[in-house]
Design an enzyme around this catalytic site. Structure first.
Site, PDB file in Angstrom:
ATOM      1  N   LYS A 183       0.832  -1.211   0.000  1.00 36.72           N
ATOM      2  CA  LYS A 183       0.000   0.000   0.000  1.00 36.72           C
ATOM      3  C   LYS A 183       0.865   1.258   0.000  1.00 36.72           C
ATOM      4  O   LYS A 183       0.582   2.208  -0.718  1.00 36.72           O
ATOM      5  CB  LYS A 183      -0.926   0.039   1.232  1.00 36.72           C
ATOM      6  CG  LYS A 183      -1.902  -1.127   1.337  1.00 36.72           C
ATOM      7  CD  LYS A 183      -2.895  -0.940   2.491  1.00 36.72           C
ATOM      8  CE  LYS A 183      -2.238  -0.893   3.869  1.00 36.72           C
ATOM      9  NZ  LYS A 183      -1.623  -2.165   4.293  1.00 36.72           N
ATOM     10  N   ARG A 226      12.054  -6.643   4.609  1.00 40.84           N
ATOM     11  CA  ARG A 226      11.988  -5.211   4.896  1.00 40.84           C
ATOM     12  C   ARG A 226      12.683  -4.942   6.242  1.00 40.84           C
ATOM     13  O   ARG A 226      13.431  -3.977   6.369  1.00 40.84           O
ATOM     14  CB  ARG A 226      10.511  -4.788   4.975  1.00 40.84           C
ATOM     15  CG  ARG A 226      10.309  -3.327   5.260  1.00 40.84           C
ATOM     16  CD  ARG A 226       8.893  -2.875   4.903  1.00 40.84           C
ATOM     17  NE  ARG A 226       7.974  -3.029   6.008  1.00 40.84           N
ATOM     18  CZ  ARG A 226       6.657  -2.760   5.922  1.00 40.84           C
ATOM     19  NH1 ARG A 226       6.135  -2.364   4.795  1.00 40.84           N
ATOM     20  NH2 ARG A 226       5.880  -2.909   6.958  1.00 40.84           N
ATOM     21  N   ARG A 256      11.555  -0.187  12.114  1.00 42.33           N
ATOM     22  CA  ARG A 256      10.214  -0.128  12.688  1.00 42.33           C
ATOM     23  C   ARG A 256      10.079  -1.204  13.738  1.00 42.33           C
ATOM     24  O   ARG A 256      10.300  -2.378  13.474  1.00 42.33           O
ATOM     25  CB  ARG A 256       9.173  -0.340  11.585  1.00 42.33           C
ATOM     26  CG  ARG A 256       8.814   0.934  10.857  1.00 42.33           C
ATOM     27  CD  ARG A 256       7.783   0.693   9.785  1.00 42.33           C
ATOM     28  NE  ARG A 256       6.509   0.191  10.328  1.00 42.33           N
ATOM     29  CZ  ARG A 256       5.406   0.096   9.600  1.00 42.33           C
ATOM     30  NH1 ARG A 256       5.394   0.452   8.355  1.00 42.33           N
ATOM     31  NH2 ARG A 256       4.292  -0.362  10.144  1.00 42.33           N
ATOM     32  N   ARG A 307      -9.592   0.616   9.072  1.00 40.50           N
ATOM     33  CA  ARG A 307      -9.097  -0.713   9.436  1.00 40.50           C
ATOM     34  C   ARG A 307     -10.139  -1.505  10.206  1.00 40.50           C
ATOM     35  O   ARG A 307      -9.860  -2.640  10.591  1.00 40.50           O
ATOM     36  CB  ARG A 307      -7.851  -0.567  10.298  1.00 40.50           C
ATOM     37  CG  ARG A 307      -6.524  -0.840   9.566  1.00 40.50           C
ATOM     38  CD  ARG A 307      -5.434  -0.657  10.597  1.00 40.50           C
ATOM     39  NE  ARG A 307      -4.172  -1.241  10.319  1.00 40.50           N
ATOM     40  CZ  ARG A 307      -3.147  -0.610   9.744  1.00 40.50           C
ATOM     41  NH1 ARG A 307      -3.288   0.602   9.263  1.00 40.50           N
ATOM     42  NH2 ARG A 307      -1.976  -1.215   9.649  1.00 40.50           N
ATOM     43  N   ARG A 348      -0.073  -8.916  13.395  1.00 37.04           N
ATOM     44  CA  ARG A 348      -0.693  -7.924  12.516  1.00 37.04           C
ATOM     45  C   ARG A 348      -1.574  -8.591  11.458  1.00 37.04           C
ATOM     46  O   ARG A 348      -2.621  -8.066  11.083  1.00 37.04           O
ATOM     47  CB  ARG A 348       0.396  -7.044  11.870  1.00 37.04           C
ATOM     48  CG  ARG A 348       0.869  -5.927  12.815  1.00 37.04           C
ATOM     49  CD  ARG A 348       2.274  -5.424  12.542  1.00 37.04           C
ATOM     50  NE  ARG A 348       2.567  -4.982  11.200  1.00 37.04           N
ATOM     51  CZ  ARG A 348       2.207  -3.798  10.674  1.00 37.04           C
ATOM     52  NH1 ARG A 348       1.518  -2.940  11.375  1.00 37.04           N
ATOM     53  NH2 ARG A 348       2.545  -3.495   9.451  1.00 37.04           N
TER      54      ARG A 348
HETATM   55  P1  AMP Z   1       0.722   0.911   9.319  1.00 32.96           P
HETATM   56  O1  AMP Z   1       1.900   1.791   9.098  1.00 32.96           O
HETATM   57  O2  AMP Z   1      -0.476   1.311   8.500  1.00 32.96           O
HETATM   58  O3  AMP Z   1       1.044  -0.536   9.174  1.00 32.96           O
HETATM   59  O4  AMP Z   1       0.270   1.126  10.843  1.00 32.96           O
HETATM   60  C1  AMP Z   1       1.150   0.834  11.912  1.00 32.96           C
HETATM   61  C2  AMP Z   1       0.348   0.644  13.193  1.00 32.96           C
HETATM   62  O5  AMP Z   1      -0.364   1.856  13.509  1.00 32.96           O
HETATM   63  C3  AMP Z   1      -0.731  -0.424  13.137  1.00 32.96           C
HETATM   64  O6  AMP Z   1      -0.212  -1.719  13.392  1.00 32.96           O
HETATM   65  C4  AMP Z   1      -1.669   0.033  14.231  1.00 32.96           C
HETATM   66  O7  AMP Z   1      -1.157  -0.229  15.512  1.00 32.96           O
HETATM   67  C5  AMP Z   1      -1.651   1.545  14.051  1.00 32.96           C
HETATM   68  N1  AMP Z   1      -2.680   1.993  13.081  1.00 32.96           N
HETATM   69  C6  AMP Z   1      -2.450   2.549  11.855  1.00 32.96           C
HETATM   70  N2  AMP Z   1      -3.603   2.837  11.243  1.00 32.96           N
HETATM   71  C7  AMP Z   1      -4.593   2.457  12.090  1.00 32.96           C
HETATM   72  C8  AMP Z   1      -6.014   2.467  12.022  1.00 32.96           C
HETATM   73  N3  AMP Z   1      -6.658   2.932  10.935  1.00 32.96           N
HETATM   74  N4  AMP Z   1      -6.704   1.973  13.091  1.00 32.96           N
HETATM   75  C9  AMP Z   1      -6.072   1.513  14.181  1.00 32.96           C
HETATM   76  N5  AMP Z   1      -4.734   1.447  14.307  1.00 32.96           N
HETATM   77  C10 AMP Z   1      -3.991   1.917  13.270  1.00 32.96           C
END
Ligand code: AMP
Length: 190
Positions: free
Chosen positions: A13, A127, A135, A88, A146
């Protein structure tokens, strides 16, 4: 043009969002990036979100909905946005519908990047290796969590958008440029 990119962690994404930003001038709204910025700034939201993010669980719906709502109030989003990593949960998807109609915005496409989960574990391990594990949530155990969270809490938004007739799926196992071309074809037809 406003679009949602859906897909499990590691589906690409972020990569596809970057291409849409440079090729179509859209603004990327990544709740993950915004939350990481809040963590780095040690804001109240960031302090509460950090442990949840490190486990790979979801931050509460209210927090991310507020973040997105505030962001959509900024003028630069008027030309079009990519929602990346949001919504999400079904509750977030419903809240987004309400937000968009209140702000006079519409969704032009919801694109699911579909991938094989075994390949994802390998991709993320890669990654983590490349970035030296920059990260905290990039390791195999957290990734598995996840993926479970994605299956249980996020995947239900796929039928939500399917029922609205808004969902399009692209094969995320193809190369970056082939995936980008599939997405471009959907956007050109929208
Ligand atoms: P990402 O970079 O999109 O993978 O997000 C990293 C982390 O941020 C996720 O594993 C969640 O803990 C939190 N997070 C990001 N977007 C959301 C969302 N829309 N709802 C809830 N938690 C989120």
């Amino acid at each position: 043009m406003n679009i949602i990119l859906l897909g499990p962690p590691g589906a690409g994404k972020g990569t596809q969002s970057d291409l849409l930003v440079s090729r179509r001038g859209l603004i990327q709204l990544s709740t993950g990036d915004m939350l990481r910025a809040a963590v780095a700034a040690q804001s109240e939201v960031g302090l509460r979100a950090k442990a949840i993010m490190d486990r790979g669980d979801l931050v509460s719906d209210n927090v991310v909905i507020d973040i997105i709502s505030d962001r959509l109030d900024q003028d630069d989003t008027k030309t079009g946005v990519i929602f990346d990593g949001f919504p999400r949960t079904v509750a977030q998807a419903e809240a987004l519908d309400q937000l968009l109609s209140k702000k006079g915005m519409a969704l032009d496409a919801v694109i699911e990047i579909s991938v094989n989960e075994d390949a994802l574990v390998a991709r993320i391990a890669n990654r983590a290796g490349e970035s030296g594990g920059a990260r905290a949530d990039d390791n195999a155990e957290i990734l598995r969590n996840r993926l479970v969270v994605y299956r249980e809490q996020t995947a239900p938004i796929i039928p939500y958008y399917q029922e609205k007739g808004a969902l399009k799926t692209v094969d995320g196992m193809a190369s970056v440029e082939v995936v980008a071309a599939s997405i471009a074809a959907i956007l050109d037809a929208a």
